[in-house]
Design a protein around this motif. Structure first.
Motif, short mmCIF file in Angstrom:
data_model
loop_
_atom_site.label_atom_id
_atom_site.label_comp_id
_atom_site.label_asym_id
_atom_site.label_seq_id
_atom_site.Cartn_x
_atom_site.Cartn_y
_atom_site.Cartn_z
N TYR A 36 0.85 -1.18 0.00
CA TYR A 36 0.00 0.00 0.00
C TYR A 36 0.89 1.24 0.00
CZ TYR A 36 -4.25 -2.60 1.17
OH TYR A 36 -5.33 -3.44 1.14
N LYS A 38 0.85 5.41 0.98
CA LYS A 38 0.09 6.36 1.79
C LYS A 38 0.71 7.75 1.70
CE LYS A 38 -1.66 7.29 6.43
NZ LYS A 38 -1.29 8.71 6.33
N ALA A 41 -2.05 12.64 5.46
CA ALA A 41 -3.46 13.00 5.69
C ALA A 41 -4.42 12.23 4.78
CB ALA A 41 -3.67 14.50 5.53
N GLU A 42 -3.95 11.12 4.23
CA GLU A 42 -4.84 10.27 3.44
C GLU A 42 -4.74 8.84 3.96
OE1 GLU A 42 -4.23 12.67 -0.80
OE2 GLU A 42 -4.15 10.47 -0.73
N GLY A 43 -5.71 8.02 3.59
CA GLY A 43 -5.62 6.61 3.93
C GLY A 43 -4.72 5.87 2.97
N PRO A 44 -4.23 4.69 3.36
CA PRO A 44 -3.42 3.88 2.44
C PRO A 44 -4.22 3.51 1.19
CG PRO A 44 -3.30 3.05 4.70
CD PRO A 44 -4.40 4.06 4.67
N PHE A 46 -4.20 0.84 -2.17
CA PHE A 46 -3.64 -0.43 -2.65
C PHE A 46 -2.77 -0.19 -3.87
CE2 PHE A 46 -3.23 -4.76 -3.69
CZ PHE A 46 -3.51 -4.91 -5.04
N PHE A 89 3.58 0.68 2.82
CA PHE A 89 3.34 -0.38 3.80
C PHE A 89 3.24 -1.72 3.09
CE2 PHE A 89 2.41 2.00 7.63
CZ PHE A 89 1.94 3.21 7.17
N LYS B 9 -12.83 14.23 10.46
CA LYS B 9 -11.44 14.01 10.10
C LYS B 9 -10.52 14.23 11.30
CE LYS B 9 -8.23 15.05 6.34
NZ LYS B 9 -8.08 13.65 5.91
N PHE B 90 -8.57 4.37 11.01
CA PHE B 90 -8.91 4.22 9.60
C PHE B 90 -10.03 3.20 9.44
CE2 PHE B 90 -5.72 6.67 7.47
CZ PHE B 90 -4.60 6.64 8.28
N PHE B 105 -9.18 2.15 1.87
CA PHE B 105 -9.17 2.87 3.14
C PHE B 105 -9.80 4.24 3.03
CE2 PHE B 105 -6.58 0.45 6.15
CZ PHE B 105 -6.06 -0.52 5.33
N GLY B 106 -10.41 4.67 4.13
CA GLY B 106 -10.85 6.04 4.26
C GLY B 106 -9.67 6.94 4.59
N PRO B 107 -9.90 8.25 4.69
CA PRO B 107 -8.82 9.20 4.92
C PRO B 107 -8.31 9.23 6.35
CG PRO B 107 -10.90 10.35 4.81
CD PRO B 107 -11.19 8.92 4.49
#
Lengths: 113, 114
Positions: A36, A38, A41-44, A46, A89, B9, B90, B105-107
């Motif tokens: 992943y 990242k 300030a964002e999610g991972p 894929f 990750f 957030k 998350f 995933f979300g932020p």
């Protein structure tokens, strides 16, 4: 007991060169692996995956290599671009049936222009 | 249109308070998850739900209670917040629980307990 380890917390690479990110695991029952990416300030998100029945999977600039005997996988990015700068990750699945993923602590890649 | 969204957030609150984090996915996925990323950057699974049914419940204090009103939503309620609960949470979803399936995933929700 961290079953998935990324021993390099950071890596700097020149633009256009190859980036190699490494991941080691201890559980021989792991049978599926993912990478992943990242951004802050964002999610991972894929990137690429590999099953234990393979030793290589390629998607564009990204290639994942799996060495089951060494319990090691690596992600190669060629050529590296500044937009690849992020935290990467690796994750591994613990058991079949319910794919619960164990994540490494991440490697921060910085691609220098 | 965000695939996996979380609100809020950022969340700053005092010890002892109760708070909730909401998560929604519009991907039509069957499975949803909550992860916690602590100060050491470990990303650890807390819960997973498949079609509103709890599937994975890691060793998480009883103060944490997930609720899934439908398969598109998975909320996390935390009672009696403690300093150690400070982390980024998350939410994620995947097409299915069984078989290889990458997670979206979300932020993240950055929770700070003072």
């Amino acid at each position: 007991d961290q079953q998935v380890k990324q021993n390099s917390p950071s890596l700097s690479v020149q633009e256009g060169r190859i980036s190699i990110l490494n991941c080691d695991y201890t559980n021989s029952m792991f049978d599926y692996f993912l990478w992943y990416k990242k951004y802050p300030a964002e999610g991972p998100t894929f990137l690429i995956s590999i099953s234990s029945i393979k030793d290589k999977n390629e998607d564009g600039r990204f290639t994942v290599f799996l060495n089951k005997s060494a319990k090691h996988l690596s992600l190669h990015i060629v050529p590296s671009q500044p937009g690849d700068s992020a935290v990467y990750f690796c994750a591994a699945s613990v058991e079949k049936g319910t794919y619960k993923y164990i994540f490494g602590t991440g490697t921060r890649l910085k691609v220098l222009a | 249109d965000t695939a996996v969204s979380q609100t809020p957030k950022y969340l700053v609150t005092q010890m002892g308070n109760d708070k909730s984090i909401k998560c929604e996915q519009n991907l039509g996925h069957d499975t949803m998850y909550w992860y916690k990323q602590d100060s050491k950057k470990f990303l650890k699974i807390m819960f997973s739900y498949n079609n509103k049914e709890l599937i994975i419940n890691e060793t998480v204090p009883n103060r944490f209670s997930p609720k899934s009103p439908d398969k598109a939503h998975l909320n996390l309620h935390i009672n009696s917040l403690e300093l150690g609960d400070s982390a980024v949470y998350f939410c994620a979803s995947s097409l299915r629980m069984t078989g290889p399936s990458e997670q979206y995933f979300g932020p993240g929700t950055r929770l700070t307990v003072t």
